[in-house]
Design a protein around this motif. Structure first.
Motif, PDB file in Angstrom:
ATOM      1  N   GLU B 130       0.778  -1.226  -0.129  1.00 56.74           N
ATOM      2  CA  GLU B 130       0.070  -0.084   0.062  1.00 56.74           C
ATOM      3  C   GLU B 130       0.827   1.198   0.224  1.00 56.74           C
ATOM      4  O   GLU B 130       0.272   2.428  -0.609  1.00 56.74           O
ATOM      5  N   ALA B 131       1.811   1.297   0.764  1.00 60.88           N
ATOM      6  CA  ALA B 131       3.025   2.492   0.657  1.00 60.88           C
ATOM      7  C   ALA B 131       3.515   2.658  -0.541  1.00 60.88           C
ATOM      8  O   ALA B 131       3.569   3.763  -1.042  1.00 60.88           O
ATOM      9  N   ARG B 132       3.707   1.551  -1.438  1.00 56.27           N
ATOM     10  CA  ARG B 132       4.095   1.750  -2.723  1.00 56.27           C
ATOM     11  C   ARG B 132       3.236   2.235  -3.624  1.00 56.27           C
ATOM     12  O   ARG B 132       3.362   3.164  -4.526  1.00 56.27           O
ATOM     13  N   ARG B 133       2.033   1.748  -3.451  1.00 58.92           N
ATOM     14  CA  ARG B 133       0.771   2.446  -4.235  1.00 58.92           C
ATOM     15  C   ARG B 133       0.780   3.781  -3.914  1.00 58.92           C
ATOM     16  O   ARG B 133       0.419   4.682  -4.887  1.00 58.92           O
ATOM     17  N   LEU B 134       0.552   4.317  -2.641  1.00 58.68           N
ATOM     18  CA  LEU B 134       0.673   5.755  -2.293  1.00 58.68           C
ATOM     19  C   LEU B 134       1.753   6.589  -3.117  1.00 58.68           C
ATOM     20  O   LEU B 134       1.369   7.437  -3.453  1.00 58.68           O
ATOM     21  N   LEU B 135       3.019   6.209  -2.851  1.00 56.31           N
ATOM     22  CA  LEU B 135       3.842   6.952  -3.719  1.00 56.31           C
ATOM     23  C   LEU B 135       3.525   6.896  -4.958  1.00 56.31           C
ATOM     24  O   LEU B 135       3.922   8.078  -5.714  1.00 56.31           O
ATOM     25  N   ASP B 136       3.311   5.972  -5.701  1.00 56.31           N
ATOM     26  CA  ASP B 136       3.234   5.714  -7.042  1.00 56.31           C
ATOM     27  C   ASP B 136       1.836   6.786  -7.337  1.00 56.31           C
ATOM     28  O   ASP B 136       2.048   7.801  -8.014  1.00 56.31           O
ATOM     29  N   ARG B 137       1.001   7.048  -6.484  1.00 60.67           N
ATOM     30  CA  ARG B 137      -0.327   7.993  -6.673  1.00 60.67           C
ATOM     31  C   ARG B 137       0.119   9.192  -6.514  1.00 60.67           C
ATOM     32  O   ARG B 137      -0.347  10.131  -7.234  1.00 60.67           O
ATOM     33  N   VAL B 138       1.128   9.776  -5.840  1.00 59.85           N
ATOM     34  CA  VAL B 138       1.400  11.054  -5.577  1.00 59.85           C
ATOM     35  C   VAL B 138       2.735  11.360  -6.455  1.00 59.85           C
ATOM     36  O   VAL B 138       3.117  12.274  -6.524  1.00 59.85           O
ATOM     37  N   GLY B 139       2.783  10.474  -7.570  1.00 62.00           N
ATOM     38  CA  GLY B 139       3.686  10.722  -8.555  1.00 62.00           C
ATOM     39  C   GLY B 139       5.122  10.512  -8.382  1.00 62.00           C
ATOM     40  O   GLY B 139       5.974  11.429  -8.994  1.00 62.00           O
ATOM     41  N   ILE B 140       5.601   9.753  -7.356  1.00 62.28           N
ATOM     42  CA  ILE B 140       6.910   9.641  -7.161  1.00 62.28           C
ATOM     43  C   ILE B 140       7.298   8.495  -8.015  1.00 62.28           C
ATOM     44  O   ILE B 140       6.755   7.340  -7.940  1.00 62.28           O
ATOM     45  N   ALA B 141       8.227   8.664  -8.949  1.00 62.88           N
ATOM     46  CA  ALA B 141       8.885   7.637  -9.896  1.00 62.88           C
ATOM     47  C   ALA B 141       9.549   6.805  -9.166  1.00 62.88           C
ATOM     48  O   ALA B 141      10.158   6.982  -8.082  1.00 62.88           O
ATOM     49  N   ASP B 142       9.694   5.356  -9.481  1.00 60.12           N
ATOM     50  CA  ASP B 142      10.439   4.274  -9.004  1.00 60.12           C
ATOM     51  C   ASP B 142      10.110   4.304  -7.412  1.00 60.12           C
ATOM     52  O   ASP B 142      10.915   4.232  -6.507  1.00 60.12           O
ATOM     53  N   ALA B 143       8.970   4.042  -7.203  1.00 56.08           N
ATOM     54  CA  ALA B 143       8.243   4.277  -5.711  1.00 56.08           C
ATOM     55  C   ALA B 143       8.815   3.141  -5.016  1.00 56.08           C
ATOM     56  O   ALA B 143       9.420   3.098  -3.836  1.00 56.08           O
ATOM     57  N   ALA B 144       9.057   1.894  -5.607  1.00 52.79           N
ATOM     58  CA  ALA B 144       9.571   0.846  -4.658  1.00 52.79           C
ATOM     59  C   ALA B 144      11.112   1.263  -4.022  1.00 52.79           C
ATOM     60  O   ALA B 144      11.290   0.725  -3.032  1.00 52.79           O
ATOM     61  N   ARG B 145      11.895   1.761  -4.739  1.00 56.03           N
ATOM     62  CA  ARG B 145      13.335   1.906  -4.333  1.00 56.03           C
ATOM     63  C   ARG B 145      13.182   3.311  -3.166  1.00 56.03           C
ATOM     64  O   ARG B 145      13.960   3.484  -2.320  1.00 56.03           O
ATOM     65  N   ARG B 146      12.140   4.470  -3.845  1.00 57.74           N
ATOM     66  CA  ARG B 146      12.112   5.355  -2.766  1.00 57.74           C
ATOM     67  C   ARG B 146      11.786   5.041  -1.492  1.00 57.74           C
ATOM     68  O   ARG B 146      11.950   5.713  -0.409  1.00 57.74           O
ATOM     69  N   LEU B 147      11.112   3.868  -1.303  1.00 61.05           N
ATOM     70  CA  LEU B 147      10.531   3.601  -0.071  1.00 61.05           C
ATOM     71  C   LEU B 147      11.727   3.389   1.235  1.00 61.05           C
ATOM     72  O   LEU B 147      11.550   3.635   2.170  1.00 61.05           O
ATOM     73  N   VAL B 162       5.740  12.999  -0.424  1.00 59.30           N
ATOM     74  CA  VAL B 162       5.635  11.852   0.618  1.00 59.30           C
ATOM     75  C   VAL B 162       4.798  12.254   1.825  1.00 59.30           C
ATOM     76  O   VAL B 162       4.078  11.621   2.163  1.00 59.30           O
ATOM     77  N   MET B 163       4.869  13.674   2.140  1.00 57.05           N
ATOM     78  CA  MET B 163       3.736  14.036   3.170  1.00 57.05           C
ATOM     79  C   MET B 163       2.581  13.942   2.623  1.00 57.05           C
ATOM     80  O   MET B 163       1.526  13.394   3.533  1.00 57.05           O
ATOM     81  N   ILE B 164       2.158  13.888   1.404  1.00 56.96           N
ATOM     82  CA  ILE B 164       0.836  14.014   0.933  1.00 56.96           C
ATOM     83  C   ILE B 164       0.539  12.459   1.217  1.00 56.96           C
ATOM     84  O   ILE B 164      -0.622  12.035   1.358  1.00 56.96           O
ATOM     85  N   ALA B 165       1.349  11.657   0.439  1.00 56.14           N
ATOM     86  CA  ALA B 165       1.168  10.118   0.456  1.00 56.14           C
ATOM     87  C   ALA B 165       0.767   9.872   1.994  1.00 56.14           C
ATOM     88  O   ALA B 165      -0.166   9.016   2.202  1.00 56.14           O
ATOM     89  N   MET B 166       1.549  10.256   3.053  1.00 57.18           N
ATOM     90  CA  MET B 166       1.327   9.874   4.404  1.00 57.18           C
ATOM     91  C   MET B 166      -0.173  10.283   4.783  1.00 57.18           C
ATOM     92  O   MET B 166      -0.929   9.801   5.496  1.00 57.18           O
ATOM     93  N   ALA B 167      -0.586  11.599   4.306  1.00 53.01           N
ATOM     94  CA  ALA B 167      -1.845  12.145   4.475  1.00 53.01           C
ATOM     95  C   ALA B 167      -2.954  11.365   3.818  1.00 53.01           C
ATOM     96  O   ALA B 167      -3.951  11.139   4.575  1.00 53.01           O
ATOM     97  N   LEU B 168      -2.561  10.668   2.804  1.00 48.84           N
ATOM     98  CA  LEU B 168      -3.654   9.920   2.302  1.00 48.84           C
ATOM     99  C   LEU B 168      -3.759   8.743   2.839  1.00 48.84           C
ATOM    100  O   LEU B 168      -4.743   7.805   2.560  1.00 48.84           O
ATOM    101  N   ALA B 169      -2.723   8.204   3.469  1.00 50.64           N
ATOM    102  CA  ALA B 169      -2.674   6.888   4.155  1.00 50.64           C
ATOM    103  C   ALA B 169      -3.915   6.183   4.967  1.00 50.64           C
ATOM    104  O   ALA B 169      -4.476   5.278   5.066  1.00 50.64           O
TER     105      ALA B 169
END
Ligand SMILES: Nc1ncnc2c1ncn2[C@@H]1O[C@H](COP(=O)(O)OP(=O)(O)O)[C@@H](O)[C@H]1O
Ligand SMILES: Nc1ncnc2c1ncn2[C@@H]1O[C@H](COP(=O)(O)OP(=O)(O)O)[C@@H](O)[C@H]1O
Ligand SMILES: [Mg+2]
Ligand SMILES: [Mg+2]
Lengths: 336, 324
Positions: B130-147, B162-169
């Motif tokens: 889900e964290a990966r999906r959220l990073l993807d959702r907020v437009g962060i490329a290469d989400a798996a690695r960014r985690l 990332v803050m927006i992704a956490m807010a969407l969590a």
């Protein structure tokens, strides 16, 4: 066009690189970062050149090179026709009276423990300028010129608002009668309403004292308000330069187009289609080959990947460094 | 429109030791389901305090009174547990400076994972996916690695994502974005505002966007509230506010914005600064800076009154115009 007045300031093919450690791996390894890479411009007395671009594109480095605080690794800066002397020398200190700098953060530029009036007078004492008894009067004149009354003389920085502090910094920069003021993001930290106050003040001071400004900002609409000419920087190079109104109404370089379309517009009727750039600007250590903008550029073609465009005039006299803008891109679209 | 969140007569008093200072003087704001409300005013107007107070985030030195309801349920004075169930889960907030809101010593993935555990009871592989999906959702490329990155390895714009992704969590009903782009470059600001617009369109989430720049809220709000010295001084649908502002402060904020085209004109700056809460002038707090001030302005605080459909303003000139 009239013959241009003799330039006050000339930057010729100005470059500055830094040795840095590239992060990554356990130790990182040495790399060269080209912060400013072949920048040239002229600034005429009493005029304003606006320098815009995103964080890290080399604006502050350019400012420091112009003032001689930093020595160039290539090219040169001339002030009133003569090369800027080496920093720290007597000749350089003399020259620095004529060229002053204003930064973004006025609180950082002021000493919290000293009344602001004293700080406005300080450059006179440092340069041994003016009779001691006249210095206070001169400081009061400057406080008046920046729109603060004599009552401010004895106040401390923390007792002032952000806009008032920036006025104090301006008064101090002007007390030695400079001909050039380098303003590095002087209003970026201020509210929109206070930005307008400081912009108006800068315009009034220019009219009154005939100052030339090198005005640095990341805000194109502010730069248009104050500049006679604008240069747009991307990763250490100027990519477009010319008349502010032309740049805003009909930007030639795709990067300028993106900057213009990024400006939030209050009136719905005036909104244009937005061109949203992907990602952040790359780290200058990993400057892309060819045109450094090509990985983010919606108009890039094959040639942009290999061939660095030079800054040269378009038919309307404005300068642009872009194969596409010059109609020299060929036909092949870049396949990513 | 169905009301989601309503602030009614919200006041905030700060205990600063030797005395008590009132920072909010009775604020009313309504946010409908799926609605985007802009909150505009200069620094020190009380924008942040309003929403920190509403979410019970001001700490023990602040005394908050009035009413804050979420879907009809009162939040002020609610037990701590009830509030915790609301914060993040039903109403999330993001701030100007993402770097200071993120924990510098924890990887991005762990921080989003914690939010997912807290709000949705996810852990292990489910949380990671889900964290990966959220990073993807907020437009962060290469989400798996960014985690696996730390906040300092990301740019300001990426950290705000990332803050927006956490807010969407927590899959919130409403997002309060407090100056989310003030610290960012123009092109990155455009990216973030575009992302917020997209999230709202897709999810039917309500949003409050706070800024000192009317231009920033213009494109992202259905309705705008203008705040000055701890009060709402004008409120109107966005197009109406720009076409026919009724409070001189709103007009002042508009006139201070440089134009993009047309002939260059001298900007009309608002003289002076926002008064501090401890030194409010008598009557209308804007009177000392107001270009069209009347003698009566110093005598009483003008109430927020109707100035047309959905439009309210707190200025004696509005009442005069209506009476005339
Ligand atoms: N002293 C220095 N050592 C190493 N790198 C530097 C130094 N000064 C600036 N840089 C780098 O040069 C680039 C341009 O920086 P700067 O001129 O400050 O940009 P701007 O003012 O446009 O934000 C950045 O990548 C910055 O990190
Ligand atoms: N914890 C606090 N204690 C005392 N005063 C405070 C506190 N927090 C905020 N204030 C004051 O309340 C006023 C409104 O602040 P704030 O809501 O942060 O303004 P804005 O977000 O509009 O810039 C300011 O004058 C500020 O100094
Ligand atoms: Mg800089
Ligand atoms: Mg705030």
């Amino acid at each position: 066009m009239n013959a241009p007045a003799a330039p006050l300031l000339q930057a010729r093919d100005l470059s500055r690189s830094f040795r840095v450690r590239r992060s990554g791996g356990m130790f990182g390894h040495a790399a060269v970062l080209h912060a400013v890479d072949g920048v040239s411009f002229d600034l005429t007395p009493g005029r304003t050149l606006g320098l815009v671009g995103e964080s890290g594109c080399g604006k502050t480095t350019t400012a420091r090179l112009v003032l001689g605080i930093l020595t160039p690794t290539g090219g040169e800066v001339r002030f009133e026709g003569a090369p800027v002397p080496a920093p720290g020398t007597r000749a350089w200190r003399q020259l620095r009276r004529r060229m002053q700098m204003v930064f973004q953060d006025p609180l950082g530029a002021l000493d919290r423990r000293i009344p602001v009036g004293q700080q406005v007078m300080e450059p006179l004492a440092i340069h041994g300028a003016g009779a001691r008894g006249d210095r206070r009067g001169r400081a009061l004149e400057l406080l008046d010129a920046v729109g603060l009354g004599a009552s401010f003389f004895a106040r401390y920085p923390h007792e002032l608002s952000g806009g008032q502090r920036q006025r104090i910094v301006l008064a101090r920069a002007l007390i030695l009668d400079p001909t050039l003021l380098v303003c590095d993001e002087p209003i970026s930290a201020l509210d929109v309403s206070i930005q307008a106050q400081v912009i108006n003040l800068l315009l009034d001071l220019q009219a009154k004292f005939g100052l030339a400004y090198l005005f640095i900002s990341h805000d194109l609409k502010v730069v248009r308000q104050i500049s006679h000419e604008v240069a747009v920087m991307y990763l250490g190079k100027i990519v477009e330069q010319g008349d502010p109104d032309r740049l805003l109404t009909d930007p030639a370089h795709p990067y300028t187009q993106a900057l213009v379309s990024a400006i939030p517009v209050a009136a719905a009727a005036r909104r244009r289609p937005r061109l949203i750039l992907k990602g952040d600007p790359p780290n200058p250590v990993d400057r892309p080959a060819g045109c450094a903008f090509h990985p983010r550029c919606p108009a890039a073609v094959d040639r942009c990947r290999v061939d660095t465009p030079v800054l040269k005039p378009l038919p309307d006299g404005r300068l642009a460094a872009c194969h596409v803008a010059h109609g020299e891109a060929g036909s092949a679209r870049l396949v990513a | 429109m169905e009301t989601l969140v309503a602030l009614r007569g919200l006041t905030v008093d700060f205990d600063v030791g030797h005395r008590v200072i009132r920072a909010l003087h009775g604020v009313d704001i309504t946010v409908g389901k799926g609605e985007a409300v802009g909150l505009v005013g200069e620094s020190g107007s009380g924008k942040s305090v309003t929403w920190l107070a509403a979410l019970g985030l001001l700490g023990p030195r602040a005394r908050v009174r009035g009413s804050v309801t979420l879907a009809g349920q009162e939040l002020l004075g609610a037990p701590a547990r009830a509030l915790e169930a609301v914060r993040g889960r039903r109403i999330a907030m993001i701030f100007q400076d993402p770097a200071s809101a993120l924990n510098p010593v924890h990887r991005i993935g762990r921080q989003i994972g914690e939010a997912l555990g807290l709000h949705r009871g996810l852990d292990g592989g489910a949380a990671r996916a889900e964290a990966r999906r959220l990073l993807d959702r907020v437009g962060i490329a290469d989400a798996a690695r960014r985690l696996t990155d730390y906040p300092h390895q990301l740019s300001g714009g990426m950290n705000q994502r990332v803050m927006i992704a956490m807010a969407l969590a927590g899959e919130p009903d409403m997002l309060v974005a407090d100056e989310p782009t003030t610290a960012l470059d123009a092109t990155i600001q455009a990216q973030i505002l575009d992302l917020l617009r997209e999230l709202r369109r897709d999810g039917g989430m309500s949003m409050v966007l706070i800024s000192h720049d009317l231009g920033v809220v213009a494109e992202n709000s259905d309705r705008i509230c203008v705040m000055y010295a701890g009060r709402i001084v004008e409120e109107a649908p966005t197009a109406e506010l720009f076409a026919a502002p009724r409070h001189p402060y709103t007009s002042g904020l508009l006139a201070a914005l440089p134009d993009l085209d047309g002939p260059r004109r001298r900007l009309v700056a608002i003289p002076g600064t926002v008064p501090e809460p401890a030194h409010l002038p008598p009557g209308c707090a804007f009177a000392p800076r107001c270009p069209v001030v009347l003698p009566v302005c110093a005598t009483a605080v003008p109430p927020l009154e109707s100035a047309g459909p959905g439009h309210r303003a707190a200025c004696v000139r509005v009442r005069r115009a209506v009476a005339a």
